[in-house]
Scaffold this motif. Sequence first.
Motif, PDB file in Angstrom:
ATOM      1  N   PHE A   1      10.202   9.544  59.062  1.00  0.00           N
ATOM      2  CA  PHE A   1       9.892   8.127  59.258  1.00  0.00           C
ATOM      3  C   PHE A   1       9.253   7.548  57.995  1.00  0.00           C
ATOM      4  O   PHE A   1       9.625   6.471  57.527  1.00  0.00           O
ATOM      5  N   TYR A   2       8.283   8.269  57.454  1.00  0.00           N
ATOM      6  CA  TYR A   2       7.529   7.746  56.318  1.00  0.00           C
ATOM      7  C   TYR A   2       8.284   7.823  54.992  1.00  0.00           C
ATOM      8  O   TYR A   2       8.078   6.977  54.105  1.00  0.00           O
ATOM      9  N   ALA A   3       9.133   8.829  54.796  1.00  0.00           N
ATOM     10  CA  ALA A   3       9.725   9.078  53.477  1.00  0.00           C
ATOM     11  C   ALA A   3      10.399   7.850  52.856  1.00  0.00           C
ATOM     12  O   ALA A   3      10.084   7.485  51.706  1.00  0.00           O
ATOM     13  N   PRO A   4      11.316   7.178  53.545  1.00  0.00           N
ATOM     14  CA  PRO A   4      11.949   6.012  52.890  1.00  0.00           C
ATOM     15  C   PRO A   4      10.994   4.848  52.676  1.00  0.00           C
ATOM     16  O   PRO A   4      11.145   4.096  51.702  1.00  0.00           O
ATOM     17  N   LEU A   5       9.997   4.703  53.540  1.00  0.00           N
ATOM     18  CA  LEU A   5       9.027   3.627  53.377  1.00  0.00           C
ATOM     19  C   LEU A   5       8.135   3.886  52.163  1.00  0.00           C
ATOM     20  O   LEU A   5       7.805   2.962  51.403  1.00  0.00           O
ATOM     21  N   ILE A   6       7.738   5.148  51.975  1.00  0.00           N
ATOM     22  CA  ILE A   6       6.940   5.515  50.799  1.00  0.00           C
ATOM     23  C   ILE A   6       7.749   5.299  49.532  1.00  0.00           C
ATOM     24  O   ILE A   6       7.238   4.816  48.520  1.00  0.00           O
ATOM     25  N   SER A   7       9.021   5.651  49.581  1.00  0.00           N
ATOM     26  CA  SER A   7       9.899   5.460  48.422  1.00  0.00           C
ATOM     27  C   SER A   7       9.945   4.000  47.994  1.00  0.00           C
ATOM     28  O   SER A   7       9.859   3.679  46.807  1.00  0.00           O
ATOM     29  N   GLU A   8      10.041   3.104  48.957  1.00  0.00           N
ATOM     30  CA  GLU A   8      10.089   1.670  48.664  1.00  0.00           C
ATOM     31  C   GLU A   8       8.775   1.156  48.060  1.00  0.00           C
ATOM     32  O   GLU A   8       8.785   0.255  47.226  1.00  0.00           O
ATOM     33  N   ALA A   9       7.658   1.755  48.501  1.00  0.00           N
ATOM     34  CA  ALA A   9       6.352   1.217  48.130  1.00  0.00           C
ATOM     35  C   ALA A   9       5.765   1.831  46.859  1.00  0.00           C
ATOM     36  O   ALA A   9       4.955   1.183  46.183  1.00  0.00           O
ATOM     37  N   LEU A  10       6.126   3.060  46.511  1.00  0.00           N
ATOM     38  CA  LEU A  10       5.550   3.702  45.330  1.00  0.00           C
ATOM     39  C   LEU A  10       6.033   3.022  44.048  1.00  0.00           C
ATOM     40  O   LEU A  10       7.194   2.605  43.955  1.00  0.00           O
ATOM     41  N   PRO A  11       5.195   2.938  43.039  1.00  0.00           N
ATOM     42  CA  PRO A  11       5.617   2.380  41.753  1.00  0.00           C
ATOM     43  C   PRO A  11       6.792   3.172  41.170  1.00  0.00           C
ATOM     44  O   PRO A  11       6.738   4.401  41.080  1.00  0.00           O
ATOM     45  N   GLY A  12       7.845   2.473  40.818  1.00  0.00           N
ATOM     46  CA  GLY A  12       9.034   3.139  40.281  1.00  0.00           C
ATOM     47  C   GLY A  12      10.048   3.501  41.338  1.00  0.00           C
ATOM     48  O   GLY A  12      11.138   3.964  41.016  1.00  0.00           O
ATOM     49  N   ASN A  13       9.723   3.319  42.598  1.00  0.00           N
ATOM     50  CA  ASN A  13      10.648   3.597  43.717  1.00  0.00           C
ATOM     51  C   ASN A  13      11.350   4.949  43.598  1.00  0.00           C
ATOM     52  O   ASN A  13      12.580   5.031  43.569  1.00  0.00           O
ATOM     53  N   PRO A  14      10.569   6.035  43.536  1.00  0.00           N
ATOM     54  CA  PRO A  14      11.202   7.363  43.447  1.00  0.00           C
ATOM     55  C   PRO A  14      11.930   7.705  44.735  1.00  0.00           C
ATOM     56  O   PRO A  14      11.662   7.137  45.793  1.00  0.00           O
ATOM     57  N   THR A  15      12.839   8.641  44.648  1.00  0.00           N
ATOM     58  CA  THR A  15      13.462   9.207  45.847  1.00  0.00           C
ATOM     59  C   THR A  15      12.462  10.157  46.489  1.00  0.00           C
ATOM     60  O   THR A  15      11.908  11.027  45.812  1.00  0.00           O
ATOM     61  N   VAL A  16      12.206   9.993  47.783  1.00  0.00           N
ATOM     62  CA  VAL A  16      11.287  10.880  48.497  1.00  0.00           C
ATOM     63  C   VAL A  16      12.107  11.745  49.437  1.00  0.00           C
ATOM     64  O   VAL A  16      12.793  11.235  50.335  1.00  0.00           O
ATOM     65  N   VAL A  17      12.066  13.037  49.209  1.00  0.00           N
ATOM     66  CA  VAL A  17      12.884  13.988  49.958  1.00  0.00           C
ATOM     67  C   VAL A  17      11.980  14.883  50.796  1.00  0.00           C
ATOM     68  O   VAL A  17      11.048  15.504  50.266  1.00  0.00           O
ATOM     69  N   VAL A  18      12.245  14.957  52.094  1.00  0.00           N
ATOM     70  CA  VAL A  18      11.483  15.843  52.968  1.00  0.00           C
ATOM     71  C   VAL A  18      12.037  17.255  52.834  1.00  0.00           C
ATOM     72  O   VAL A  18      13.242  17.481  52.992  1.00  0.00           O
TER      73      VAL A  18
END
Length: 361
Positions: free
Chosen positions: A49-66
Amino acid sequence: MTIKTAIVAAGFAVTATMGAAQELDLTGKTVDFVIPFSESGGSAKWANFYAPLISEALPGNPTVVVKYMPGAGSTKGANWFQAQTWDDSEGTVIFGSSGSTQFPYLLGDPRVRYEYGDWNVVLASGTGGVAFLPPEMAEKLDGLDASGLAGEDFIWGSQGATRLDLVPLLAWKMLGMNVEPVFGIKGRGDGRLMFERGEANVDYQTSSAYLANVTPLVESGAAVPWMTWGALDDAGNIVRDPTFPDIPSFKEVCEATEGCETSGEAWDAWKAFMIAGFPAQKMIFLPAGAPDWAIEGYEAALNEVIGRDDFAEISEARLGVYPQMTGEAAQNTLKLGTQVAPEAKDFVINWLQEDYGVTLK
């Protein structure tokens, strides 16, 4: 301008430049969100649930992979994370812990090689848990009174007696149930699969997994919700879980069942570990050595996530209705999840040794 003044001014300029440079920027990076469980349980649902939301919000929009690292009831993954440092990853590794990670730490499990005090919490999520039965067992309940289950034999898939599962294990005992745990499953999702296959006849899931995976079983008539572990009100009392207001709490069931007491050593121990395990259930950490500016960068991103106008709506169906905390509130929740009264700890250690032969040495 004097030489001294020029030097001071230059010093301020350098400091300002360094401060500006020390900001979190994960452009082009991949962040590994490590979960020490299998992909079928509540922690997986929470992290995804959180991974894509964190990706959108972090500076640089990194890919967040569980990424999943199950084993030893989550201590394998936690021990691995303990060995990570900020210099190794520079913001590209975060870790999601659970109550099942906290309990071995609280109980002094010899497999624990991690220290929560070394980590940096950036988010704390409360959650709940729901116990459920197959229809034929649910028929033996008399309203809230669970006395009709006392003569039955139960099989239950468990991650281990020193994990979050000790909360239901102690609840089963207090209710006078004969439950044979099958220890060693890698996640609560594996316990649910045992229930679905008819290999277990009682189970519980944390709220996110219950909402996603057990609700369809209830709707099809394959499972009947029984009780939640409850939630805490502002005065520290156990009340009904706000996500499941129509399902009674364990406290209510215990009060209605002969021989189960909501006072005394067993109740005090159960409540202490329930509080350590559920209101402080899941947390996101940066590794040891993370600088303040990086912690602040992650906290800002997570504040952006939980501050979204639609967050309450999108999170309720996936996570339930529970606090999501950063900053000082997350720090306080971490303390709640990693501290229990010595009396409660001693009771649980003695009970685990007497009932399951578990010796924590």
